[in-house]
Design a protein around this motif. Structure first.
Motif: not given
Length: 191
Positions: A90-105
């Protein structure tokens, strides 16, 4: 100190504790209806604000309706939210920035964004961990980036487990595709 104050003082800690436990969470919840049952995820906007906003946008636009879990690996994760049953992306919106260091595992029953090898490439596809996958966390990831976790399954763990055990094979040039389609009928924000 009057009689009423003396009577209530010993009860205050218990009353406050009960009030805090009974208070509903302000974090948004999304119900994912599948042909194998419903999954409810509680999102964490304080830990992954851009990712949560992005996910809710796709939910509110109806993007996830009639998509499938197109990649299922027992003991690892289930991935969906990008392909229709005939394996058309399916078509999507533009990619988003990575937020992998937000504290969730990437713990069992957490929801995270799928992406390509490029860290800032997540769009609509998500996965639910069916195991503790610490090697996907930013601090342990081989690429040094990891994957953004943005919530947790709070209901329907049995449905997640059922999806994780469906037989898979090759289809449309992809591996680990369920042989029997696992459809996301809809996803809706719970009020």
């Amino acid at each position: 100190m009057n009689f009423r104050t003396r009577l209530l003082l010993p009860l205050m800690p218990a009353l406050m504790s009960t009030a805090l436990m009974a208070a509903p969470s302000a974090d948004p919840r999304v119900e994912i209806e599948t042909n194998l049952g419903n999954i409810v995820v509680q999102l964490s906007p304080s830990r992954a604000p851009i990712t949560v906003k992005n996910f809710i946008r796709y939910v509110e636009e109806g993007h996830y309706s009639n998509t499938i879990f197109h990649r299922v690996i027992p003991g690892f994760m289930i991935q969906g939210g990008g392909f229709t049953a005939d394996m058309v992306q399916k078509p999507t919106h533009d990619p988003i920035p990575l937020e992998a260091r937000g504290g969730l595992k990437n713990d069992k029953y957490t929801i995270a964004m799928a992406r390509t090898m490029y860290p800032h490439s997540a769009t609509s596809q998500f996965y639910i961990n069916v195991n503790d996958n610490s090697f996907l966390n930013a601090d342990q990831a081989q690429d040094g980036n990891g994957y953004t976790v943005f919530g947790r399954v709070v209901s329907g763990m049995d449905v997640v487990d059922r999806i994780a055990e469906v037989p898979t094979g090759y289809r449309a040039g992809m591996q680990d595709v369920p042989r029997e389609t696992v459809t996301i009928k809809s996803a809706k924000l719970l009020k």
